[in-house]
Design a protein around this motif. Structure first.
Motif, PDB file in Angstrom:
ATOM      1  N   ARG A 173      -3.765  -0.128  -7.137  1.00 23.36           N
ATOM      2  CA  ARG A 173      -4.242  -1.145  -6.199  1.00 23.36           C
ATOM      3  C   ARG A 173      -3.602  -0.956  -4.823  1.00 23.36           C
ATOM      4  NH1 ARG A 173      -3.818  -6.732  -8.725  1.00 23.36           N
ATOM      5  NH2 ARG A 173      -5.765  -6.112  -9.729  1.00 23.36           N
ATOM      6  N   THR A 174      -2.290  -0.688  -4.841  1.00 21.93           N
ATOM      7  CA  THR A 174      -1.583  -0.441  -3.579  1.00 21.93           C
ATOM      8  C   THR A 174      -2.173   0.784  -2.884  1.00 21.93           C
ATOM      9  OG1 THR A 174       0.397  -1.287  -4.637  1.00 21.93           O
ATOM     10  CG2 THR A 174       0.700  -0.134  -2.565  1.00 21.93           C
ATOM     11  N   ALA A 208      -5.565   0.114  -1.440  1.00 21.81           N
ATOM     12  CA  ALA A 208      -5.479  -0.745  -0.252  1.00 21.81           C
ATOM     13  C   ALA A 208      -5.032   0.066   0.961  1.00 21.81           C
ATOM     14  CB  ALA A 208      -4.503  -1.884  -0.505  1.00 21.81           C
ATOM     15  N   MET A 209      -4.014   0.920   0.781  1.00 23.30           N
ATOM     16  CA  MET A 209      -3.521   1.727   1.902  1.00 23.30           C
ATOM     17  C   MET A 209      -4.580   2.733   2.348  1.00 23.30           C
ATOM     18  SD  MET A 209      -0.682   0.552   2.813  1.00 23.30           S
ATOM     19  CE  MET A 209      -0.055   1.776   3.955  1.00 23.30           C
TER      20      MET A 209
END
Lengths: 308, 472
Positions: free
Chosen positions: B22-23, B26-27
């Motif tokens: 998820r991180t 997102a990035m």
């Protein structure tokens, strides 16, 4: 305790930003942190957020040492002079921060819509932040702090650049959050706002905590009253142990009681004054006890020793 | 308020945990937005589309050359050039292979057309000294005709010896042959190359070997000018990423999230790398399509340019990230990265010169190799001359030594470029001096890849360490 700080120190080289601050904050408190620029407010907050490592002392947030990921999951932060990446729209920015905070996609999108609506940014979700006014950026900054429903909020100048109506909305929003049990830290230079909003206040000066307490505790009553009669009292009118001075041209006067020379104390002196006025044929139209404002206190404390 | 009860979690649900995917996603989206915001992406896409459009107005057409190429095939029969590597043999070596006979095409008629796919009917004569030489059997001739070095120009389909017995006795043989195009004929056949419907001639009216044209075009568009421009623009755009992220007021909003700091930096890096990989992929795909559509050559060698350029960009980006973390300045990140690139380029070129001088020194007196393409155009091989007395070869001079020393400390990105060149030269039957240089063992693409990755990882590790430790 939501926040527990013990003998916290932070040095930047030879500069001491914090010099042994101890503080405990209970849940659901709206806590105002006051002080001159450079007094150490932001440093204290950054240590609590785990952004900056303390030089000495210990700090706990929600019962855990500061900086742990589980503590950070429950914290919302609005930095002072924040610069939101301008290539984002409000919607995409909230989506980014929500994802980094760990929110699932559906939650992010629902929560973002809710907050943008609440903060008056609905209808502008597709606009790049580059085109936002200062007030809009501030509202969006607040939205990102509230996004993941944190238990603790750290807000540095939350109403900066926001118009008076917007400020009122933000104050209401913060009170609503507190009602839900959120603990809120506010750094602000708007003393009136802090006085209006905060349950407890701490004043820092040169990295030290000078005073902390509730607003009523800190703004103890002074022994002075604002008085107005139906007419101006004659020059010969004088009650021992008190003095009268003109406040403005409309006949408003300030009655100052010299409690030291009055055996009956301030209240007894007031009684004596009212009786003496009646005897002199003066009719009382207005009598109100004067209070020290937070500003008075702040100027006295923070101003001591000049700017830091 | 001093004794409020401890409330339950204010909003009920337990706080979510950020997961790695998820991180990362997102990035990646964040980087994508930032890239799009620079508007340069649209310009790049437009440039690639323009390139593609321009190339599609081009025409590559074969020129009549059948007779000339039959003659060359006949002449080279005089030497047994089977398996000869012109890159490594001297003329002395080659001379030893001559078999004392002379071959010539006396008549030649195209059966279909004078094009690289046309078959020919030809008469071949062989003249030899009867006492010394012997008659050559048809089968042997058929197997040798049309083969030059490791290439195949022609393939003999039918052969009949037509000369009379007495002629053979006095040293003359004649054959009637039907020959078909060999594997490499098309690549070596001269083609005109024009753009804008014959508006601009790029290879002269006589044309140049198709393989050479395709090689130059592919190289120009990928590891040459095209790729350089794309990487330069990418360096300029991505140089802003980290300084934008670490500036005061923005950084705090990221660092306060419950994820390790190195993830923020590394994912930004990978995001930028993936974006540039996409652009490079588009450029290289467009190049492959252009040469495929224009020349009908679909060999995938040029696709090697993608990993080569991407490894190189990954290195540049790591320098940019490190500079961005340290200085927080877009201009510094850009300048330092371009300067590093310049150092790599200059050191690489000087090292090439040093290596070349080393090879030249080792081959004094031997013949310099000539590419097949060059020899088909009549270029004669030259002997490697010794240096004038008193002159030191470059690799022994102070500058040469310094250049080689500096290069040995750098990540040998030149080798990555050479990897692509070598593959293209193999694919398009273009050998010669470059190939000799690259196959000499002085270059190793394995070492190039390992060193590049190692340098990249080191720069990133330093950047992440500084980023993770510094107070915002």
């Amino acid at each position: 305790m939501v926040v527990s700080v013990n003998q916290l120190e932070k040095h930047y080289g030879v500069n001491r930003a914090l010099g042994g601050v101890s503080l405990d904050v209970e849940p659901g408190t709206l806590f105002g942190l006051l002080g001159q620029n450079g007094a150490g407010k932001t440093t204290l907050i950054k240590i609590l957020l785990g952004l900056v490592a303390p030089t000495a002392g210990e700090a706990f947030l929600l019962g855990q040492p500061v900086g742990t990921f589980s503590a950070r999951r429950e914290v919302g932060y609005l930095p002072e002079d924040h610069r939101l990446p301008e290539y984002h729209t409000s919607r995409s920015l909230l989506d980014l921060y929500g994802a980094l905070q760990g929110l699932p996609r559906r939650d992010r999108s629902r929560r973002a819509a809710e907050l943008l609506d609440l903060l008056g940014l609905a209808g502008r979700e597709k606009l790049r932040i580059r085109g936002y006014s200062k007030g809009m950026k501030q509202r969006l900054g607040l939205a990102q702090a509230l996004l993941h429903r944190p238990r603790v909020l750290f807000l540095d100048e939350p109403t900066d650049g926001v118009d008076p109506v917007g400020r009122k909305e933000i104050r209401d929003l913060l009170l609503e959050e507190r009602r839900r049990g959120v603990t809120i830290f506010i750094n602000s230079h708007l003393l009136g706002e802090v006085e209006q909003l905060c349950d407890r206040v701490a004043i820092l000066r040169k990295g030290r905590l000078i005073v902390t307490g509730t607003v009523p505790e800190l703004t103890r009553q002074k022994a002075s009253w604002i008085v107005r009669f139906d007419r101006d009292p004659p020059a010969s009118f004088h009650v021992p142990g008190t003095s009268l001075e003109a406040v403005d041209d409309s006949g408003t006067l300030r009655l100052v009681i010299d409690s030291i020379v009055t055996p009956a104390g301030p209240d007894g002196a007031l009684d004596g004054f009212v009786v003496a006025a009646g005897a002199a044929g003066l009719r009382l139209r207005h009598l109100e006890r004067e209070r020290a404002t937070l500003e008075d206190l702040y100027l006295r404390i923070a101003g001591e020793g000049g700017p830091t | 308020m001093s004794s409020q009860p401890e409330p339950a979690a204010p909003h009920g649900a337990p706080p979510a945990r950020p997961t790695l995917p998820r991180t990362f996603a997102a990035m990646l989206r964040d980087t994508w937005r930032e890239f799009l915001d620079a508007k340069v992406l649209y310009l790049l896409l437009l440039a690639i589309a323009l390139l593609f459009g321009t190339a599609l107005t081009g025409r590559i057409e074969p020129q009549p050359a059948g007779r000339q190429y039959l003659d060359i095939a006949a002449r080279t029969l005089a030497a047994d050039l089977e398996g000869v590597d012109l890159a490594s043999e001297t003329l002395g070596d080659v001379a030893g292979r001559f078999n004392g006979a002379i071959y010539a095409i006396t008549t030649a008629e195209p059966l279909t057309s004078d094009l690289p796919d046309g078959r020919w009917k030809a008469t071949l004569t062989r003249t030899f000294v009867p006492v010394v030489g012997v008659a050559e059997p048809s089968e042997e001739l058929a197997s040798r005709f049309g083969r030059i070095a490791d290439g195949e120009l022609w393939r003999v389909e039918e052969i009949t010896e037509t000369g009379s017995g007495w002629a053979r006795e006095i040293g003359s043989q004649t054959w009637e042959m039907t020959v078909a195009p060999g594997r490499d004929l098309r690549l070596l056949w001269p083609h005109r190359f024009s753009l804008f419907r014959d508006g601009v001639e790029l290879a002269g009216t006589k044309g140049a070997p198709l393989g050479l044209e395709v090689l130059i075009l592919q190289k120009l568009l990928t590891t040459g000018l095209g790729g350089t421009i794309l990487l330069l623009v990418s360096v300029a755009v991505t140089a802003a990423f980290v300084p934008n992220m670490v500036r005061k007021g923005t950084l705090e909003l990221l660092l306060v999230r419950p994820i390790p700091r190195w993830q923020l930096l590394l994912f930004k890096y990978v995001g930028a790398l993936l974006l540039v990989a996409g652009l490079l992929g588009l450029l290289i795909l467009a190049t492959w399509l252009i040469t495929g559509i224009l020349a009908g050559i679909w060999t995938p060698g040029v696709l090697l340019a993608l990993p080569s350029l991407l490894l190189f960009f990954g290195l540049l980006l790591s320098v940019s990230v490190l500079t961005g973390v340290i200085t927080r300045s877009v201009i510094s990140a850009m300048l330092v990265t371009v300067a590093y690139w310049a150092v790599l380029f200059i050191a690489g070129q000087m090292n090439n010169v040093a290596v070349e001088s080393r090879i030249r020194e080792a081959n004094v007196g031997k013949m310099r190799p000539v590419s097949i393409a060059d020899s088909l155009r009549g270029k004669q091989p030259r002997r490697e001359e010794p240096l004038k007395p008193g002159r030191k070869p470059f690799y022994q001079t102070a500058v040469g030594r310094t250049a080689e020393a500096i290069y040995s400390l750098l990540p040998h990105t030149e080798d990555l470029d050479n990897l692509v060149d070598r593959q293209l030269m193999r694919d398009y039957a273009v050998a010669g001096p470059f190939r000799a240089l690259m196959e000499s063992g002085e270059f190793s693409w394995r070492r190039g890849i390992v060193l590049t990755l190692l340098h990249t990882a080191t720069f990133l590790a330093i950047a992440c360490t500084i980023f993770a430790r510094r107070d915002p």
